[in-house]
Design a protein around this motif. Structure first.
Motif, PDB file in Angstrom:
ATOM      1  N   THR A 159      -6.967   5.882  -2.929  1.00 16.30           N
ATOM      2  CA  THR A 159      -5.441   5.598  -3.060  1.00 16.30           C
ATOM      3  C   THR A 159      -4.815   6.600  -4.059  1.00 16.30           C
ATOM      4  O   THR A 159      -5.519   6.625  -5.028  1.00 16.30           O
ATOM      5  CB  THR A 159      -5.293   4.118  -3.291  1.00 16.30           C
ATOM      6  OG1 THR A 159      -6.063   3.566  -2.372  1.00 16.30           O
ATOM      7  CG2 THR A 159      -4.016   3.868  -3.550  1.00 16.30           C
ATOM      8  N   GLY A 160      -3.737   7.060  -3.510  1.00 20.42           N
ATOM      9  CA  GLY A 160      -3.032   7.817  -4.475  1.00 20.42           C
ATOM     10  C   GLY A 160      -1.645   7.219  -4.897  1.00 20.42           C
ATOM     11  O   GLY A 160      -1.635   6.069  -5.354  1.00 20.42           O
ATOM     12  N   GLN A 161      -0.597   7.888  -4.782  1.00 19.30           N
ATOM     13  CA  GLN A 161       0.646   7.442  -5.181  1.00 19.30           C
ATOM     14  C   GLN A 161       1.540   7.678  -4.155  1.00 19.30           C
ATOM     15  O   GLN A 161       3.052   7.972  -4.445  1.00 19.30           O
ATOM     16  CB  GLN A 161       1.045   8.022  -6.578  1.00 19.30           C
ATOM     17  CG  GLN A 161       0.024   7.869  -7.581  1.00 19.30           C
ATOM     18  CD  GLN A 161       0.067   6.510  -8.350  1.00 19.30           C
ATOM     19  OE1 GLN A 161      -0.655   5.495  -7.879  1.00 19.30           O
ATOM     20  NE2 GLN A 161       0.881   6.389  -9.404  1.00 19.30           N
ATOM     21  N   SER A 162       1.434   7.424  -2.800  1.00 18.67           N
ATOM     22  CA  SER A 162       2.255   7.890  -1.746  1.00 18.67           C
ATOM     23  C   SER A 162       3.797   7.380  -1.746  1.00 18.67           C
ATOM     24  O   SER A 162       4.377   8.389  -1.407  1.00 18.67           O
ATOM     25  CB  SER A 162       1.383   7.499  -0.428  1.00 18.67           C
ATOM     26  OG  SER A 162       2.058   7.734   0.598  1.00 18.67           O
TER      27      SER A 162
ATOM     28  N   GLY B  35      -0.654   4.281  -1.669  1.00 17.46           N
ATOM     29  CA  GLY B  35      -0.423   4.215  -3.076  1.00 17.46           C
ATOM     30  C   GLY B  35       0.925   3.911  -3.322  1.00 17.46           C
ATOM     31  O   GLY B  35       1.901   4.338  -2.626  1.00 17.46           O
ATOM     32  N   PRO B  36       1.467   3.617  -4.576  1.00 21.14           N
ATOM     33  CA  PRO B  36       0.712   3.190  -5.890  1.00 21.14           C
ATOM     34  C   PRO B  36       0.082   2.118  -5.617  1.00 21.14           C
ATOM     35  O   PRO B  36       0.321   0.963  -5.006  1.00 21.14           O
ATOM     36  CB  PRO B  36       1.827   3.173  -6.853  1.00 21.14           C
ATOM     37  CG  PRO B  36       2.947   2.677  -6.215  1.00 21.14           C
ATOM     38  CD  PRO B  36       2.834   3.030  -4.653  1.00 21.14           C
ATOM     39  N   GLY B  37      -1.149   1.811  -6.456  1.00 26.34           N
ATOM     40  CA  GLY B  37      -2.104   0.860  -6.395  1.00 26.34           C
ATOM     41  C   GLY B  37      -1.974   0.626  -7.925  1.00 26.34           C
ATOM     42  O   GLY B  37      -1.446   0.978  -8.718  1.00 26.34           O
TER      43      GLY B  37
ATOM     44  N   HIS C 154       0.819  -1.073  -0.058  1.00 31.06           N
ATOM     45  CA  HIS C 154       0.054   0.117  -0.065  1.00 31.06           C
ATOM     46  C   HIS C 154       0.712   1.282  -0.069  1.00 31.06           C
ATOM     47  O   HIS C 154       0.310   2.267  -0.287  1.00 31.06           O
ATOM     48  CB  HIS C 154      -0.780   0.045   1.259  1.00 31.06           C
ATOM     49  CG  HIS C 154      -2.088  -0.749   0.938  1.00 31.06           C
ATOM     50  ND1 HIS C 154      -2.213  -2.258   1.191  1.00 31.06           N
ATOM     51  CD2 HIS C 154      -3.489  -0.686   0.620  1.00 31.06           C
ATOM     52  CE1 HIS C 154      -3.266  -2.764   0.781  1.00 31.06           C
ATOM     53  NE2 HIS C 154      -4.256  -1.894   0.805  1.00 31.06           N
ATOM     54  N   GLY C 155       2.017   1.109   0.416  1.00 30.35           N
ATOM     55  CA  GLY C 155       2.988   2.438   0.221  1.00 30.35           C
ATOM     56  C   GLY C 155       2.451   3.665   1.129  1.00 30.35           C
ATOM     57  O   GLY C 155       2.978   4.463   0.613  1.00 30.35           O
TER      58      GLY C 155
ATOM     59  N   PHE D 176       7.449   2.140   5.876  1.00 29.97           N
ATOM     60  CA  PHE D 176       6.903   3.091   4.779  1.00 29.97           C
ATOM     61  C   PHE D 176       6.172   2.104   3.661  1.00 29.97           C
ATOM     62  O   PHE D 176       4.953   2.557   3.204  1.00 29.97           O
ATOM     63  CB  PHE D 176       8.110   3.684   4.036  1.00 29.97           C
ATOM     64  CG  PHE D 176       8.549   4.829   4.700  1.00 29.97           C
ATOM     65  CD1 PHE D 176      10.000   5.000   4.865  1.00 29.97           C
ATOM     66  CD2 PHE D 176       7.899   5.778   5.325  1.00 29.97           C
ATOM     67  CE1 PHE D 176      10.610   6.020   5.427  1.00 29.97           C
ATOM     68  CE2 PHE D 176       8.479   6.843   5.781  1.00 29.97           C
ATOM     69  CZ  PHE D 176       9.725   7.298   5.967  1.00 29.97           C
ATOM     70  N   MET D 177       6.688   1.077   3.313  1.00 27.98           N
ATOM     71  CA  MET D 177       6.073   0.389   2.197  1.00 27.98           C
ATOM     72  C   MET D 177       4.838  -0.309   2.527  1.00 27.98           C
ATOM     73  O   MET D 177       4.173  -0.345   1.700  1.00 27.98           O
ATOM     74  CB  MET D 177       7.228  -0.651   1.544  1.00 27.98           C
ATOM     75  CG  MET D 177       6.664  -1.276   0.315  1.00 27.98           C
ATOM     76  SD  MET D 177       7.933  -2.262  -0.432  1.00 27.98           S
ATOM     77  CE  MET D 177       8.873  -1.062  -1.549  1.00 27.98           C
TER      78      MET D 177
END
Lengths: 489, 461, 126
Positions: free
Chosen positions: B339-342, A284-286, A280-281, B104-105
């Motif tokens: 959900t974005g691209q965090s 995201g990214p997903g 999930h980071g 983080f991940m």
């Protein structure tokens, strides 16, 4: 340590380091320099942190210590499917042949990627029982937008778009569903839930007229329950001339057990960062691929991967709604999901859904006496309790229960969703949790209910073991501070 | 149960439950078989026939994927001059190292801020970095990519001005134009692709200019912003954040919203994604901004000290201004983004902070110099010229003795990806030309190989 | 739970304090309590028209957003600018400092159709 040092959050990277320090060096240009553009096109200053490499590494390492991930412990967020993220997936995505590929390469130069994406399309089509797949959307909500736009274009081609401007959405739906319908230019009619947790079929049938474009339904729904008689519902929607959109966020419950296509869905999006294990980071990214029936294939977002005989190629479907991103999709995420599917096979996918359901039901059995359960059990992959009893009898809210769970070493479940459950506590252990960790989570939830009954103050102070305590969200919204500013001297 | 691979009765490594565990749990539930867990599912659709390749053990998967990756051209040995929105950059080595930290991940969206300060404070760093680079007042935590971010910027302009058309200034990345059209179809907004600011008028909610543009030219953003404001439209700039290490910030030049692509400094090209779409704007547009936003605040109560007193409340970070978003506002949300691209945003932030203000300028300048040197060498070859299009950054148009398609094919035979054929475009400078990109990381020996190959092709060899 | 007798109410919890042909509008003490900490109030511009029953603005708290419904039809003649920097006035002083807009009613008699304090109290949960 001064008070300033103890307040880690008060010192951003911008507040650390010293002028002249740098975190990476840049090669020198060896040739004769060309003149730069006119000064009016160039910047004269840039304010960024100046840290040496070791300082940067320490700072971000310290920041990671102030975080909690699935690798840290149980993370039972309902509807988020926080399962283990296999490290094999990371190793594969990092292979330089994949990682360095340029999106505009000649197809002959990227056959490894294209073949893999083609096979992923095929696998997802098989798993969902749908005719085709578009891999371009970057997230579930992005896939929803693609799917609803596909329906819009199909209706337009049928000459029915002017009449059909309504989308039906259950009141238990995730907020992205109505937001997506609005972004696609439709109005939303909410369908209430019946006492058993499914949509109220009487209201649904009353609303199904020739002004409806689609029904958006999550299956299983956000209560972790199977939406009753969905194939009959789909038939009725089709009879009314509308389409059935499936929100596949809860696919983990039914992987390999039933298929959306067999039940009559026309278009479905998947969340690869949920059921398909991509990390999930932090948000995201997903990736949110969209899967559709044969009728809707021409409308898929561009590009799709096709088998051109001797080579795999990217193609734009003939009535495509267009591209969703500048390039082809979140390929790095898609590769991770592919790796996961190859690691599991069909038997493995069934093992996933079986154990997701087993863990969720085991948790339900262990906790069911301690909290209200408005829609009952058994459940599929998640269970939604209510903290209403604790609020009524002990003035303890779900918010407090969540914060107290942190002190027991767990990430809290999803709270206050779905909206149809008062003081909702939505728990999805996933198949990755061992029996012991499910028991430990259950024990903590039961212990907290007992603390609430005793009037224990810890519930209102929690969390006390986290890097920071409860934060003033009101001040953050009233007087927003949204970027670093230099400290006043 | 059977395991997907290996020993009969053993669970898959990703699933802890053994047969013994399963028996204990089924007993507690009063069930005799796991099949009963799915009794609520429609019986006549159970156990569908699904065709998937049989599972492979980890070592087999890795071997398979290595062979697949090897089927792709090797970027280290195969010269490539493709740009057009995806650029090879020098990502600092600390970036993949730090983002792979599992805290983080493997974290989710930071709904519980007390145990998500890592994600939240990093996002605040990202927002700050983006504001500094773009010259804007506020940034969100990032959207999917530059094209979808630009589409969202157009929708913001439509909401702010009440107008129903947007203008896109050519030359613009065709992918960006395509995505804006996709989103515009949803919103019922019309899209005008224009050649100059003289085509702007009071129907337009905004004009979007790409900086540098699709054919590489650096624009006078101030002139575009002035023209936009003169008709009451917003100025949206889709900027390359790497180029902004050298170029004037769009905010300084009068932009209202700035978008950009962070992928190449963060994760690398990866055949196009995942990316991160920068999205920043002037304060006046804050409440119309899509996406997540992180704000700084303090604890409600400070920590308990050793003597039992309450210490000073500490600084922390939270998701804020959430009333714009889908989970609260639902169909009246500014966007449907969840959900974005965090993680990509985090990587971008660490990369930019590692470069620092001097490094960003040096790297952009190095890129500029290497590209101009390569262009000069190619332009000096007999039969070749570089289209004159005003100041440019890292991409240039090459015309040669053969049509662009044929030159590129001849280069391909020599194992070189020479660039992008743009000869089908309307711009005069693009006629018979291909778009060639040289960056700060293009190996000098690759440029040598390109120049040599072009010389051969020009000499009819 | 304060319900002032000097003004009239809608079933959506707005109040109207009539003063000749003009009226001041805000939300009730019950409403601010239900909302929680108010963080932002979106109000129309001076000169905008307001139509009875239609929305004229929004109130945001940290976790919710609620529409404001116009009690009467008329023209907005004043807006409480202080709420921009001090949205908390709505919580602390919903009937005084937390006022939102002042409107010139097309038909002052329209105010009489609203609920009086007792009728409004009867609509609230016991």
């Amino acid at each position: 340590m001064s008070a300033r040092e103890q307040d880690f959050g008060a010192r951003l990277a911008f507040d650390r380091g010293a002028p002249g320090r740098r975190g990476v060096d840049v090669p020198r240009f060896e040739g004769v320099p060309h003149a730069l553009p006119d000064a009016s096109l160039l910047r004269t200053s840039l304010r960024l942190p100046e840290l040496s490499q070791p300082e940067l590494v320490r700072y971000y390492t310290a920041l990671s210590d102030r975080n909690y991930g699935v690798d840290s412990g149980t993370y039972p967020l309902g509807s988020c499917t926080m399962k283990y993220n296999p490290k094999l997936n990371e190793a594969v995505a990092a292979l330089s042949g994949f990682a360095e590929a340029h999106p505009l390469s000649s197809p002959l130069d990227v056959q490894g990627t294209l073949e893999t994406l083609f096979e992923l399309q095929a696998a997802l089509a098989q798993i969902t029982g749908m005719a085709g797949v578009g891999l371009a959307p970057a997230a579930g909500a992005h896939g929803e937008l693609a799917g609803i736009l596909m329906i819009k274009r199909a209706l337009e081609d049928r000459g029915e778009l002017e009449r059909r401007r309504r989308v039906l959405v259950p009141d238990s739906a995730h907020g992205t569903n109505p937001a997506t319908a609005a972004m696609a230019g439709f109005t939303v009619t909410q369908i209430p839930s019946a006492p058993d947790g499914s949509m109220d079929h009487e209201v649904l049938e009353r609303e199904l007229d020739d002004t409806v474009a689609a029904l958006m339904v999550t299956e299983p729904n956000t209560l972790g329950l199977w939406e009753r008689d969905i194939d009959e519902v789909a038939a009725k929607v089709h009879a009314a001339g509308a389409y059935v959109y499936g929100d596949g966020a809860n696919l983990n419950a039914i992987l390999g057990q039933v298929r959306f296509g067999d039940l009559g869905f026309d278009v479905v999006h998947l969340n690869l960062h949920k059921s398909f294990s991509t990390p999930h980071g932090g948000g995201g990214p997903g990736a949110g691929p969209v899967c559709c029936s044969a009728e809707l294939l021409p409308y898929l977002p561009a590009p799709v991967v096709v088998n051109g005989g001797e080579v795999y190629l990217l193609e734009r479907p003939e009535r495509s709604i267009g591209q969703m991103q500048q390039f082809h999709g979140n390929v790095g995420v898609l590769l991770r999901a592919y790796t996961y599917i190859r690691s599991l096979g069909l038997e493995g996918l069934r093992e996933i859904s079986t154990n997701a359901a087993l863990n969720a039901n085991y948790l339900w059995a262990l906790v069911r006496d301690a909290y209200d359960l408005p829609y009952g059990g058994p459940v599929l992959h998640e269970v939604v309790f209510s903290g209403a009893r604790q609020r009524r009898e002990h003035d303890v809210r779900t918010y407090d229960i969540a914060k107290r769970l942190i002190d027991y070493g767990f990430h809290p479940p999803t709270v206050y969703f779905p909206l149809i459950v008062d003081e909702a506590l939505m728990i999805e252990p996933t198949e990755s949790e061992s029996r012991e960790s499910v028991e430990a989570l259950a024990a903590a939830l039961v212990a907290i209910a007992e603390e609430a009954a005793r009037g224990d103050e810890a519930l209102h102070d929690a969390p006390v073991t986290a890097p920071i305590g409860r934060l003033d969200e009101t001040a953050a919204a009233r007087r927003p501070i949204l970027r670093w500013a230099p400290r006043e001297a | 149960m059977t395991s997907a691979t290996g020993a009969e009765g053993a669970p898959h490594p990703y699933v802890p439950a053994t047969e013994a565990d399963t028996r204990i749990m089924l007993d507690r539930l009063g069930l005799t078989s796991t099949a009963q867990l799915f009794d609520a599912l429609p019986a006549d659709h159970r156990d569908p026939s699904i065709e998937l390749p049989p599972a492979l053990a980890e070592a087999e998967v890795l071997r398979l994927m290595r062979s697949r990756a090897a089927m792709n051209a090797d970027a280290l040995t195969r010269p490539s001059f493709l740009g057009a929105g995806a650029y090879r950059r020098a990502i600092p080595s600390i970036v993949p190292y730090l983002i792979s930290r599992s805290e983080f991940m493997t974290a989710y969206t930071p709904y519980q801020p007390e145990i998500s300060q890592g994600t939240l404070q990093s996002a605040f760093e990202y927002q700050s970095v983006v504001c500094e680079l773009t010259g804007m007042d506020v940034s969100n935590t990032g959207l999917y990519d530059v094209a979808s971010a630009t589409a969202e910027a157009c929708l913001l302009a439509v909401r702010s001005t009440g107008r129903r058309a947007v203008a896109l200034l050519e030359p613009m990345h065709p992918g960006t134009i395509d995505v804006v059209r996709t989103y515009a179809y949803g919103a019922g907004v019309s899209v005008d692709v224009v050649r100059g600011v003289d085509e702007l008028d009071a129907v337009h909610a905004c004009v979007v200019v790409q900086q540098p543009d699709f054919l590489g030219t650096i624009h006078d953003v101030e002139a575009v912003a002035n023209a936009a404001h003169a008709v009451g439209a917003l100025c949206v700039v889709a900027a390359d954040p790497f180029a902004l290490g050298l170029l004037r910030s769009p905010g300084d030049a009068g932009a209202d919203v700035v978008t950009g692509e962070g992928r190449d400094l963060a994760f690398g090209t990866q055949f196009g994604g995942p990316s991160v779409g920068l999205f920043a704007a002037r304060e006046a547009h804050l409440r119309q901004m899509p996406g997540r936003i992180v704000g700084q605040t303090r604890e409600l109560h400070g920590p308990r000290e050793a003597d039992g007193s309450e210490g000073a409340p500490r600084t922390g970070y939270v998701l804020t201004l959430q009333a714009r978003e889908q989970f609260i506002r639902r169909e009246r949300a500014t966007s449907n983004v969840s959900t974005g691209q965090s993680l990509v945003a985090l990587a971008f932030t660490i990369a930019v902070q590692a470069y620092g203000p001097h490094g960003m300028r040096e790297a952009a300048t190095l890129c500029y110099q290497r590209a101009h040197e390569a262009a000069a060498r190619i332009g000096a070859l007999p039969g070749y010229d570089i289209a004159e299009r005003g100041p440019w950054f890292q991409e240039f148009l090459v015309r040669g003795p053969l049509p662009a398609r044929e030159i590129l094919a001849a280069l391909e035979v020599r194992g070189i990806a020479g660039g992008l054929d743009v000869s089908g475009r309307d711009e005069e400078a693009a006629q018979d030309a291909f778009l060639c990109c040289v960056t700060d990381t293009t190996p000098p020996e690759h440029v040598d190989a390109l120049v040599e190959a072009l010389a051969e092709i020009g000499a009819g060899r | 739970m304060e319900i002032r007798d000097d003004r009239r109410y809608t079933s959506e919890h707005e109040w109207l304090l009539l003063d000749g042909a003009e009226g001041t509008i805000g939300i009730s003490d019950y409403a601010q309590d239900e909302l929680g900490d108010v963080v932002y109030v979106a109000l129309p511009a001076v000169g905008a028209r307001m139509t009875a029953g239609a929305t004229f603005g929004e109130v945001e708290s940290v976790k919710t957003v609620s529409e404001l419904f116009a009690p009467v039809t008329g023209e907005v003649v004043a807006v409480n600018e202080a709420l921009r920097d001090h949205p908390e006035h709505v919580n602390a002083s919903p009937y005084d400092d937390g006022w939102m807009v002042r409107v010139r009613l097309d038909d002052p008699a329209q105010a009489a159709a609203l609920l009086d304090a007792a009728a409004y109290r009867a609509t609230l949960p016991a």
